[in-house]
Motif scaffolding. Structure first.
Motif, PDB file in Angstrom:
ATOM      1  N   TYR A  64      32.738 100.556 -49.173  1.00 28.16           N
ATOM      2  CA  TYR A  64      31.838 100.598 -50.324  1.00 28.16           C
ATOM      3  C   TYR A  64      32.520  99.916 -51.505  1.00 28.16           C
ATOM      4  O   TYR A  64      33.705 100.133 -51.753  1.00 28.16           O
ATOM      5  CB  TYR A  64      31.532 102.048 -50.690  1.00 28.16           C
ATOM      6  CG  TYR A  64      30.473 102.212 -51.765  1.00 28.16           C
ATOM      7  CD1 TYR A  64      29.125 102.257 -51.428  1.00 28.16           C
ATOM      8  CD2 TYR A  64      30.828 102.320 -53.102  1.00 28.16           C
ATOM      9  CE1 TYR A  64      28.151 102.413 -52.402  1.00 28.16           C
ATOM     10  CE2 TYR A  64      29.858 102.477 -54.086  1.00 28.16           C
ATOM     11  CZ  TYR A  64      28.516 102.524 -53.730  1.00 28.16           C
ATOM     12  OH  TYR A  64      27.556 102.683 -54.699  1.00 28.16           O
TER      13      TYR A  64
ATOM     14  N   CYS B 123      31.836  99.120 -55.688  1.00 23.97           N
ATOM     15  CA  CYS B 123      30.945  99.297 -56.831  1.00 23.97           C
ATOM     16  C   CYS B 123      30.436  97.923 -57.251  1.00 23.97           C
ATOM     17  O   CYS B 123      31.216  96.995 -57.441  1.00 23.97           O
ATOM     18  CB  CYS B 123      31.670  99.972 -57.985  1.00 23.97           C
ATOM     19  SG  CYS B 123      32.059 101.682 -57.585  1.00 23.97           S
TER      20      CYS B 123
ATOM     21  N   CYS C 277      26.803 106.349 -56.956  1.00 25.28           N
ATOM     22  CA  CYS C 277      27.741 105.804 -55.963  1.00 25.28           C
ATOM     23  C   CYS C 277      28.078 106.839 -54.900  1.00 25.28           C
ATOM     24  O   CYS C 277      28.240 106.501 -53.725  1.00 25.28           O
ATOM     25  CB  CYS C 277      28.995 105.269 -56.641  1.00 25.28           C
ATOM     26  SG  CYS C 277      28.670 103.700 -57.476  1.00 25.28           S
TER      27      CYS C 277
ATOM     28  N   HIS D 225      35.089 106.771 -63.388  1.00 25.39           N
ATOM     29  CA  HIS D 225      34.046 106.608 -62.374  1.00 25.39           C
ATOM     30  C   HIS D 225      34.468 107.093 -60.979  1.00 25.39           C
ATOM     31  O   HIS D 225      33.780 107.919 -60.369  1.00 25.39           O
ATOM     32  CB  HIS D 225      33.598 105.154 -62.340  1.00 25.39           C
ATOM     33  CG  HIS D 225      32.438 104.881 -61.452  1.00 25.39           C
ATOM     34  ND1 HIS D 225      31.260 105.577 -61.538  1.00 25.39           N
ATOM     35  CD2 HIS D 225      32.270 104.001 -60.430  1.00 25.39           C
ATOM     36  CE1 HIS D 225      30.415 105.118 -60.630  1.00 25.39           C
ATOM     37  NE2 HIS D 225      31.016 104.176 -59.943  1.00 25.39           N
TER      38      HIS D 225
ATOM     39  N   GLU E  32      33.382 110.248 -58.713  1.00 25.73           N
ATOM     40  CA  GLU E  32      32.767 110.080 -57.380  1.00 25.73           C
ATOM     41  C   GLU E  32      33.412 111.029 -56.377  1.00 25.73           C
ATOM     42  O   GLU E  32      32.726 111.653 -55.556  1.00 25.73           O
ATOM     43  CB  GLU E  32      32.954 108.646 -56.878  1.00 25.73           C
ATOM     44  CG  GLU E  32      31.938 107.662 -57.383  1.00 25.73           C
ATOM     45  CD  GLU E  32      32.078 106.316 -56.662  1.00 25.73           C
ATOM     46  OE1 GLU E  32      32.238 106.309 -55.437  1.00 25.73           O
ATOM     47  OE2 GLU E  32      32.046 105.279 -57.345  1.00 25.73           O
TER      48      GLU E  32
HETATM   49 ZN   LIG Z   1      30.491 102.991 -58.374  1.00 29.12          ZN
END
Ligand SMILES: [Zn+2]
Length: 464
Positions: free
Chosen positions: A26, A28, A210, A235, A239
């Motif tokens: 993943y 961002c 996210c 961030h 998450e």
């Molecule tokens: Zn993100």
């Protein structure tokens, strides 16, 4: 064996996927409120190099990159523009993808939009609420960071001095402001986008998307999470708290962060006038492949000092490699091969891989390519270079470029008269004020590797 520096453990670790041969990754993605600048694209190019190298190693990729299409800055821009959220974000999403394509960045397998995943976000909040990680205040829902034991592990933050119940509502904040963060913001301002939820009318905080989207497409635990170093806090810390708080499982195994980019030795800022978007540089006549080359030439964990002079150097380096490839293609050697050349090819590939395996050390990998070029040129000068060597060298260059993505194809698929005809068609569309059609033609040409530049003397073009 590929080793990656893992921000979470602060160690260089051997990479292996959790399951079979598939890498679940993943990254961002962009917040679509403006054109992407070269600092953003340094991260996207480095993620692309990681992606391509994983494929080179034979892994299958399931790579997800979100598009943030609701967030503080977007809402401000949208309200100021008088457009709807969709119109506003659609435009910048399109422009982001154009810039990405120009830089030869491969599209991830999945590119989910935040606003299309409200049910997943609501579900995640409900799980967090049930697990006792949330509380409501003034109609908003907050994550209580003291309820999550591992909070601060990624960024190395100490929670002492954190005032219980102190909250933060904005999407971005500094480490010193580590507070309970907002999961769901109650609607306040007129004209703000809003959705209904069990927690009232509102909109998601930025961090939530996210966790919700990565777990939807990659499962509750996955292999790699990428982003710029500026995302480590808050961030990515948030998450982890949201995901692990809900699942009780480790969220991500490898956290891979790309360092900052400086411009001419200074932090990039619009005020200082050292702020560059990719499109500006292309309009100024720099080739997208030189921009990509410069961005990837410095290992991603090292700060990159971006200089316009460096772009010239990147162009020279690229031209040199392309000329070398052309010389090899056109070389009229005798049949057969020379053992020395075959050894050089084998060694170059091993050195390239050694560089890449060392936490994607692209400068080491590039050094191997340039050393090889020197030796192969000497072999051609001495005519110790046969037809089979030629195939081996071209194969080597193609293999390496499947990772770096800077050389491109030499044979151009589109020829001058066609380009001129398309430019005339675009000019006609512009005279008719059909700017949509004009932009389409520009984008079509861009995908054929042709860059247009409008000047007072008319439209000029060049190949990427
Ligand atoms: Zn993100």
């Amino acid at each position: 064996m590929l080793k990656l520096r893992n921000t979470l453990t602060r160690a260089l670790e051997e990479f292996k996927p959790l399951q079979d041969n598939i890498v679940r990754m993943y990254a961002c993605g962009p917040t679509v409120y403006d054109y992407g600048h070269i600092g953003n694209f340094r991260t996207f190019v480095s993620v692309d190099v990681l992606r391509r190298y994983l494929k080179y190693l034979g892994y299958q990729l399931q790579h997800v990159m979100n598009i943030t299409d609701v967030e503080d800055k977007i809402i401000r821009g949208m309200l100021a523009s008088g457009k709807s959220l969709e119109e506003y974000t659609e435009y910048y999403t399109g422009e982001f993808l154009n810039d990405s394509d120009a830089l030869n960045i491969e599209r991830p397998e999945v590119m989910p939009f935040a606003t299309k995943h409200l049910p997943q976000m609501i579900d995640l909040m409900e799980r967090l609420a049930a697990a006792g990680h949330t509380y409501q205040s003034d109609g908003s829902l907050y994550f209580s960071i003291s309820s999550f034991e591992g909070y601060g592990r990624l960024s190395g933050l100490k929670l002492e001095g954190n005032v219980a119940g102190a909250r933060v509502d904005v999407d971005e904040y500094e480490k010193a402001d580590a507070r309970d963060f907002v999961l769901w913001k109650a609607s306040k301002e007129e004209g703000e986008p809003r959705w209904s939820s069990p927690f009232g009318e509102g909109r998601p905080g930025w961090h939530l998307e996210c966790s919700a989207m990565s777990m939807k497409y990659l499962g509750e635990s996955f292999d790699i999470h990428c982003g710029g170093v500026d995302l480590i806090f808050p961030h990515h810390e948030n998450e982890i708290a949201q995901s692990e708080g809900a699942t009780g499982k480790p969220f991500v195994r490898f956290w891979v962060h790309t360092e900052f980019l400086l411009v001419e030795g200074e932090k990039m800022s619009k005020k200082k006038g050292n702020y560059y978007t990719v499109r500006q540089l292309i309009e100024q006549g720099h080739s997208p492949m030189a921009i990509r080359y410069l961005l990837l030439s410095v290992p991603y964990r090292t700060q990159l000092n971006f200089m316009l002079d460096g772009l010239k150097g990147a162009q020279t380096a690229l031209d040199g490699l392309r000329n070398f490839r052309r010389r090899v293609r056109e070389f009229g050697g005798t049949a057969g091969s020379h053992s020395r050349m075959q050894e050089l090819v084998t060694r170059a590939l091993a050195d390239f891989e050694a560089g890449m395996n060392d936490d994607l050390n692209t400068s080491k990998a590039l050094a191997a390519v340039f050393e090889f070029r020197r030796d192969a040129n000497s072999a051609m000068d001495a005519r110790e270079f046969g037809a089979e060597d030629k195939d081996a060298v071209l194969g080597l260059l193609a293999k390496i470029d499947s990772v770096l993505g800077v050389l491109g194809e030499e044979e151009q698929s589109i020829f001058e008269p066609e380009i001129e005809a398309r430019i005339e068609e675009r000019n006609a569309a512009r005279r008719n004020r059909d700017f949509k059609r004009a932009d389409e033609i520009r984008n079509e040409l861009a995908s054929d590797g042709i860059i247009l530049e409008d000047t007072p003397q008319g439209t000029k073009w060049k190949r990427k």
